[in-house]
Design a protein around this motif. Structure first.
Motif, mmCIF file in Angstrom:
data_model
loop_
_atom_site.group_PDB
_atom_site.id
_atom_site.type_symbol
_atom_site.label_atom_id
_atom_site.label_comp_id
_atom_site.label_asym_id
_atom_site.label_seq_id
_atom_site.Cartn_x
_atom_site.Cartn_y
_atom_site.Cartn_z
ATOM 1 N N GLU A 52 0.692 -1.310 -0.462
ATOM 2 C CA GLU A 52 -0.163 0.132 -0.045
ATOM 3 C C GLU A 52 0.481 1.476 0.116
ATOM 4 O O GLU A 52 0.501 2.300 -0.302
ATOM 5 C CB GLU A 52 -1.160 0.174 0.989
ATOM 6 N N GLN A 53 1.337 1.283 0.559
ATOM 7 C CA GLN A 53 2.972 2.367 0.327
ATOM 8 C C GLN A 53 3.264 3.124 -0.567
ATOM 9 O O GLN A 53 3.186 3.875 -1.066
ATOM 10 C CB GLN A 53 3.675 2.221 2.208
ATOM 11 N N ILE A 54 3.629 1.714 -1.127
ATOM 12 C CA ILE A 54 4.309 1.575 -2.977
ATOM 13 C C ILE A 54 3.227 2.091 -4.279
ATOM 14 O O ILE A 54 3.986 2.753 -4.725
ATOM 15 C CB ILE A 54 4.998 0.409 -3.173
ATOM 16 N N ARG A 55 1.764 1.660 -3.707
ATOM 17 C CA ARG A 55 1.124 2.359 -4.393
ATOM 18 C C ARG A 55 0.932 3.652 -4.992
ATOM 19 O O ARG A 55 0.614 4.518 -5.348
ATOM 20 C CB ARG A 55 -0.103 1.488 -3.948
ATOM 21 N N LYS A 56 0.820 3.881 -2.837
ATOM 22 C CA LYS A 56 0.119 5.290 -2.309
ATOM 23 C C LYS A 56 2.144 6.566 -3.018
ATOM 24 O O LYS A 56 1.018 7.472 -4.309
ATOM 25 C CB LYS A 56 0.565 5.388 -1.327
ATOM 26 N N ALA A 57 3.286 5.867 -2.867
ATOM 27 C CA ALA A 57 4.141 6.415 -3.676
ATOM 28 C C ALA A 57 3.951 6.592 -5.398
ATOM 29 O O ALA A 57 4.834 7.738 -5.590
ATOM 30 C CB ALA A 57 5.453 6.252 -2.981
#
Length: 62
Positions: A52-57
């Motif tokens: 999720e952190q990667i998708r947001k970034a």
């Protein structure tokens, strides 16, 4: 013939490094092969990345 050890100019024992590499686990190419074969499925156990952190970034900036 005497069993001479081979060393780099910096004094590193080449045979020792080869032995340590052989005992260090999968190589980069072995990992790539596994990922190619499995499509990356079931590899989450080897990662501490939060998807999720990667998708947001990677979201486009508006």
């Amino acid at each position: 013939m005497k069993d001479a050890k081979k060393f780099t100019e910096a004094g590193t024992d080449i045979e020792e490094v080869k032995q340590q590499n052989a005992n260090s686990g999968l190589t980069y190419n072995e990992v790539k092969e596994i990922l190619a074969r499995t499509g990356g499925k079931g590899t989450a156990q080897y990662s501490d990345t939060d998807p999720e952190q990667i998708r947001k970034a990677n979201e486009p900036i508006e």
